[in-house]
Write a protein that holds these residues in place. Structure first.
Motif, PDB file in Angstrom:
ATOM      1  N   ARG A 226       0.822  -1.216   0.000  1.00 12.96           N
ATOM      2  CA  ARG A 226       0.000   0.000   0.000  1.00 12.96           C
ATOM      3  C   ARG A 226       0.849   1.256   0.000  1.00 12.96           C
ATOM      4  O   ARG A 226       0.415   2.316  -0.458  1.00 12.96           O
ATOM      5  N   THR A 227       2.083   1.165   0.513  1.00 12.05           N
ATOM      6  CA  THR A 227       2.949   2.341   0.562  1.00 12.05           C
ATOM      7  C   THR A 227       3.541   2.661  -0.797  1.00 12.05           C
ATOM      8  O   THR A 227       4.029   3.772  -1.014  1.00 12.05           O
ATOM      9  N   THR A 228       3.560   1.699  -1.699  1.00 12.80           N
ATOM     10  CA  THR A 228       4.147   1.916  -3.021  1.00 12.80           C
ATOM     11  C   THR A 228       3.108   2.016  -4.125  1.00 12.80           C
ATOM     12  O   THR A 228       3.447   2.320  -5.256  1.00 12.80           O
ATOM     13  N   GLN A 229       1.839   1.760  -3.825  1.00  9.61           N
ATOM     14  CA  GLN A 229       0.775   1.815  -4.830  1.00  9.61           C
ATOM     15  C   GLN A 229       0.273   3.249  -4.938  1.00  9.61           C
ATOM     16  O   GLN A 229      -0.556   3.699  -4.152  1.00  9.61           O
ATOM     17  N   LYS A 230       0.776   3.982  -5.907  1.00 13.99           N
ATOM     18  CA  LYS A 230       0.398   5.377  -6.063  1.00 13.99           C
ATOM     19  C   LYS A 230      -0.959   5.526  -6.747  1.00 13.99           C
ATOM     20  O   LYS A 230      -1.789   6.330  -6.326  1.00 13.99           O
ATOM     21  N   PHE A 231      -1.165   4.773  -7.844  1.00 17.24           N
ATOM     22  CA  PHE A 231      -2.387   4.903  -8.618  1.00 17.24           C
ATOM     23  C   PHE A 231      -2.931   3.519  -8.970  1.00 17.24           C
ATOM     24  O   PHE A 231      -2.221   2.524  -8.885  1.00 17.24           O
ATOM     25  N   THR A 232      -4.191   3.501  -9.365  1.00 15.98           N
ATOM     26  CA  THR A 232      -4.835   2.270  -9.813  1.00 15.98           C
ATOM     27  C   THR A 232      -5.519   2.546 -11.151  1.00 15.98           C
ATOM     28  O   THR A 232      -5.634   3.708 -11.580  1.00 15.98           O
ATOM     29  N   LEU A 233      -5.982   1.483 -11.802  1.00 14.86           N
ATOM     30  CA  LEU A 233      -6.712   1.646 -13.056  1.00 14.86           C
ATOM     31  C   LEU A 233      -7.980   2.462 -12.829  1.00 14.86           C
ATOM     32  O   LEU A 233      -8.388   3.252 -13.687  1.00 14.86           O
ATOM     33  N   SER A 234      -8.588   2.303 -11.666  1.00 13.35           N
ATOM     34  CA  SER A 234      -9.793   3.086 -11.341  1.00 13.35           C
ATOM     35  C   SER A 234      -9.480   4.574 -11.292  1.00 13.35           C
ATOM     36  O   SER A 234     -10.287   5.409 -11.714  1.00 13.35           O
ATOM     37  N   THR A 235      -8.297   4.921 -10.781  1.00 12.63           N
ATOM     38  CA  THR A 235      -7.870   6.322 -10.744  1.00 12.63           C
ATOM     39  C   THR A 235      -7.774   6.876 -12.153  1.00 12.63           C
ATOM     40  O   THR A 235      -8.234   7.987 -12.433  1.00 12.63           O
ATOM     41  N   LEU A 236      -7.174   6.091 -13.044  1.00 16.12           N
ATOM     42  CA  LEU A 236      -7.016   6.527 -14.431  1.00 16.12           C
ATOM     43  C   LEU A 236      -8.368   6.680 -15.118  1.00 16.12           C
ATOM     44  O   LEU A 236      -8.603   7.671 -15.818  1.00 16.12           O
ATOM     45  N   CYS A 237      -9.254   5.719 -14.941  1.00 18.01           N
ATOM     46  CA  CYS A 237     -10.586   5.782 -15.550  1.00 18.01           C
ATOM     47  C   CYS A 237     -11.345   7.011 -15.070  1.00 18.01           C
ATOM     48  O   CYS A 237     -12.002   7.705 -15.861  1.00 18.01           O
ATOM     49  N   ALA A 238     -11.276   7.272 -13.781  1.00 16.88           N
ATOM     50  CA  ALA A 238     -11.990   8.417 -13.214  1.00 16.88           C
ATOM     51  C   ALA A 238     -11.453   9.724 -13.779  1.00 16.88           C
ATOM     52  O   ALA A 238     -12.231  10.642 -14.104  1.00 16.88           O
ATOM     53  N   TYR A 239     -10.132   9.830 -13.908  1.00 16.35           N
ATOM     54  CA  TYR A 239      -9.550  11.067 -14.431  1.00 16.35           C
ATOM     55  C   TYR A 239      -9.918  11.267 -15.906  1.00 16.35           C
ATOM     56  O   TYR A 239     -10.296  12.361 -16.318  1.00 16.35           O
ATOM     57  N   ALA A 240      -9.825  10.186 -16.700  1.00 15.64           N
ATOM     58  CA  ALA A 240     -10.159  10.280 -18.119  1.00 15.64           C
ATOM     59  C   ALA A 240     -11.630  10.663 -18.304  1.00 15.64           C
ATOM     60  O   ALA A 240     -11.961  11.517 -19.139  1.00 15.64           O
ATOM     61  N   PHE A 241     -12.506  10.054 -17.537  1.00 14.91           N
ATOM     62  CA  PHE A 241     -13.938  10.357 -17.645  1.00 14.91           C
ATOM     63  C   PHE A 241     -14.214  11.805 -17.253  1.00 14.91           C
ATOM     64  O   PHE A 241     -14.978  12.513 -17.913  1.00 14.91           O
ATOM     65  N   GLN A 242     -13.601  12.245 -16.161  1.00 20.19           N
ATOM     66  CA  GLN A 242     -13.816  13.621 -15.702  1.00 20.19           C
ATOM     67  C   GLN A 242     -13.332  14.618 -16.750  1.00 20.19           C
ATOM     68  O   GLN A 242     -14.020  15.594 -17.053  1.00 20.19           O
ATOM     69  N   HIS A 243     -12.155  14.370 -17.322  1.00 16.50           N
ATOM     70  CA  HIS A 243     -11.604  15.324 -18.273  1.00 16.50           C
ATOM     71  C   HIS A 243     -12.344  15.298 -19.602  1.00 16.50           C
ATOM     72  O   HIS A 243     -12.372  16.308 -20.318  1.00 16.50           O
ATOM     73  N   SER A 244     -12.948  14.164 -19.956  1.00 18.79           N
ATOM     74  CA  SER A 244     -13.664  14.075 -21.225  1.00 18.79           C
ATOM     75  C   SER A 244     -14.857  15.021 -21.273  1.00 18.79           C
ATOM     76  O   SER A 244     -15.354  15.349 -22.359  1.00 18.79           O
ATOM     77  N   ASN A 245     -15.318  15.483 -20.121  1.00 22.63           N
ATOM     78  CA  ASN A 245     -16.446  16.415 -20.056  1.00 22.63           C
ATOM     79  C   ASN A 245     -16.001  17.874 -20.126  1.00 22.63           C
ATOM     80  O   ASN A 245     -16.843  18.781 -20.097  1.00 22.63           O
ATOM     81  N   LEU A 246     -14.696  18.096 -20.202  1.00 22.69           N
ATOM     82  CA  LEU A 246     -14.164  19.456 -20.257  1.00 22.69           C
ATOM     83  C   LEU A 246     -13.785  19.809 -21.692  1.00 22.69           C
ATOM     84  O   LEU A 246     -13.277  18.968 -22.430  1.00 22.69           O
ATOM     85  N   SER A 247     -14.040  21.048 -22.075  1.00 25.44           N
ATOM     86  CA  SER A 247     -13.657  21.480 -23.419  1.00 25.44           C
ATOM     87  C   SER A 247     -12.158  21.731 -23.481  1.00 25.44           C
ATOM     88  O   SER A 247     -11.531  22.066 -22.472  1.00 25.44           O
TER      89      SER A 247
END
Length: 225
Positions: A84-105
């Protein structure tokens, strides 16, 4: 493990590397003495462990009884969830960021650069740590771009790469090249309407009562607008 100070502050504890501080050489033969020393220090300075079973867990490991230090270290890292100390990001983190940004112009190269930097920070770490594939790396980058911009990007990509395989996601390199063409900063029309006046178009036309003889012309202009 986390500790809770009951009475004294950490300042009262032995200074690290001092003669009074607990020392552990890494050898299995020193584990018990090290833990005993820690217990005496904790008792002396009224320190309690949130989980008093930590020592029992370690001593109960087969690798501890077998005096296999390398295996003991591996067991301890797993049991106490060191990953847990070395796990910075997960696939869920990436999906959430991509989805959030896809709604921005995305209206400028600066907007794209900001997205690119944040995406590489997350997806780059996942790719380098074998958490995602190269295909996923490219796919989520494309999905993070607003749908209104994708057709223009795709047309540019098809121009300089007409034989591209559409069964695979566009590479980040190709998408970046297309974006740089569309948002070319030295275009003749860049910046002209970046900050248009808040005044409505009709307000820019002088009132017709100032020029009665031109009232019909003004009416026609307003109708056109």
């Amino acid at each position: 493990m986390a500790t809770t100070i009951i009475q004294r502050t950490p300042v009262d504890m032995p200074v690290p590397k001092s003669s009074a501080a607990p020392k552990f050489t890494g050898s299995y033969v020193d584990v018990k003495n090290f833990l005993d020393h820690c217990d005496r220090i904790f008792d002396q300075y009224n320190v309690t462990l949130d989980n008093d079973k930590s020592r029992e867990i370690i001593e109960g490991l087969p690798s501890h009884h077998a005096k296999q230090w390398e295996r003991l270290k591996t067991d301890m890292l797993k049991i106490f969830d060191h990953a847990r100390t070395t796990q910075k990001f997960t696939l869920s983190t990436l999906c959430a960021y991509a989805f959030q940004h896809s709604n921005l112009s995305m209206r400028s190269l600066d907007d794209f650069r900001e997205y690119q930097k944040q995406y590489i920070c997350i997806a780059g770490w996942l790719l380098n740590n074998n958490k995602i594939s190269k295909t996923e790396y490219n796919q989520y980058f494309w999905l993070g771009i607003n749908e209104s911009l994708r057709p223009a990007l795709e047309s540019k990509i098809m121009v300089f790469n007409p034989h591209i395989d559409l069964s695979s996601p566009f590479s980040i390199e190709d998408v970046t090249k297309a974006v740089e063409i569309i948002f070319k900063q030295d275009r003749f029309d860049v910046g002209i309407f970046d900050n248009p006046s808040a005044r409505p178009f009709t307000s820019l036309i002088p009132p017709k009562d100032l020029y009665p003889e031109r009232s019909s012309v003004f009416d026609e202009i307003k109708k056109y607008l």
